[in-house]
Design a protein around this motif. Structure first.
Motif, PDB file in Angstrom:
ATOM      1  N   HIS A  61      -1.707   7.228  11.248  1.00 29.56           N
ATOM      2  CA  HIS A  61      -0.875   7.812   9.883  1.00 29.56           C
ATOM      3  C   HIS A  61       0.764   8.822  10.518  1.00 29.56           C
ATOM      4  CE1 HIS A  61      -3.734   6.288   7.061  1.00 29.56           C
ATOM      5  NE2 HIS A  61      -2.036   6.204   6.614  1.00 29.56           N
ATOM      6  N   THR A 102       0.795  -1.202   0.257  1.00 29.05           N
ATOM      7  CA  THR A 102       0.791   0.010  -0.237  1.00 29.05           C
ATOM      8  C   THR A 102       0.944   0.913  -0.193  1.00 29.05           C
ATOM      9  OG1 THR A 102      -1.558  -1.204   1.123  1.00 29.05           O
ATOM     10  CG2 THR A 102      -1.433   1.474   1.346  1.00 29.05           C
ATOM     11  N   TYR A 103       2.363   1.155   0.649  1.00 31.61           N
ATOM     12  CA  TYR A 103       3.076   2.203   0.544  1.00 31.61           C
ATOM     13  C   TYR A 103       4.148   2.537   0.049  1.00 31.61           C
ATOM     14  CZ  TYR A 103      -0.522   3.591   4.605  1.00 31.61           C
ATOM     15  OH  TYR A 103      -1.315   3.929   5.380  1.00 31.61           O
TER      16      TYR A 103
END
Length: 204
Positions: free
Chosen positions: A118, A72-73
């Protein structure tokens, strides 16, 4: 997050074909036994205290989530290396981050919680880089994290890099060995043998 017991301490999207059939890989929130009501966000996982069957499920749940996270990142191996499972410092860091994520995105959480996750994720990435650099694990090879002998201790064994061609196979084999070790400690405990409270190893 899961059923834990203080009695027996112990030390991906792509999944290998022989991942255990009884491992539920579909629901990160499936933390309760059937028939129990949802108790809310999960609590901490103490890897030293998990029963063997729970330990196996936690390993596969964490592995699936880490795989999802790195894709995802777009995280490089300097943040999450393929062989993170072989390094306790990375396991504990990633496990804490996973639980933080589960709590932040739990249906009972407020809408600002993901922002907090986050922010903490940025701090965790810095720590992960530090752990990875110190351990020396790489994209296609691994070596045990170096240990410093204190006065009176035996010097540690020499540390050498080991090439690993199949990461998923290595993970499956490693988890199987960990679960077998924990199960042996449980059997010894219930049989009345002395078990080291810190490592779970059978004494004598």
């Amino acid at each position: 997050m899961t059923d834990q017991t203080p009695m027996v301490p112990g030390p991906s999207e792509s999944e290998p074909e022989d991942f255990p059939d009884d491992i539920d890989l579909d629901d990160d929130y499936d933390t309760e036994d059937e028939g129990e009501e949802d108790a809310g966000p999960p609590g901490p996982v103490n890897w030293y205290l998990l029963r063997a069957d729970v330990l196996e499920k936690e390993w596969y749940a964490l592995n699936r989530w880490v795989e999802r996270l790195r894709r995802t990142y777009g995280l490089p191996a300097s943040v999450i290396p393929p062989f993170w499972h072989r390094h306790d410092e990375l396991v504990w860091e990633l496990s804490a981050l996973h639980l933080h994520w589960l709590c932040a995105y739990h249906p009972e959480q407020d809408g600002s919680a993901p922002f907090g996750w986050h922010r903490d994720f940025a701090d965790a990435r810095a720590r992960l880089r530090e752990w990875v650099a110190a351990s020396g694990t790489r994209l296609d090879r691994d070596r045990p994290t170096r240990q410093t002998a204190w006065p009176g201790e035996e010097p540690p064994e020499p540390v050498e890099d080991v090439f690993v061609a199949d990461r998923d196979r290595d993970f499956v084999d490693y988890v199987a060995a960990q679960v077998a070790e924990r199960r042996a400690a449980e059997d010894a405990f219930y049989a009345g043998a002395d078990v080291d409270p810190d490592t779970g190893e059978v004494l004598g």
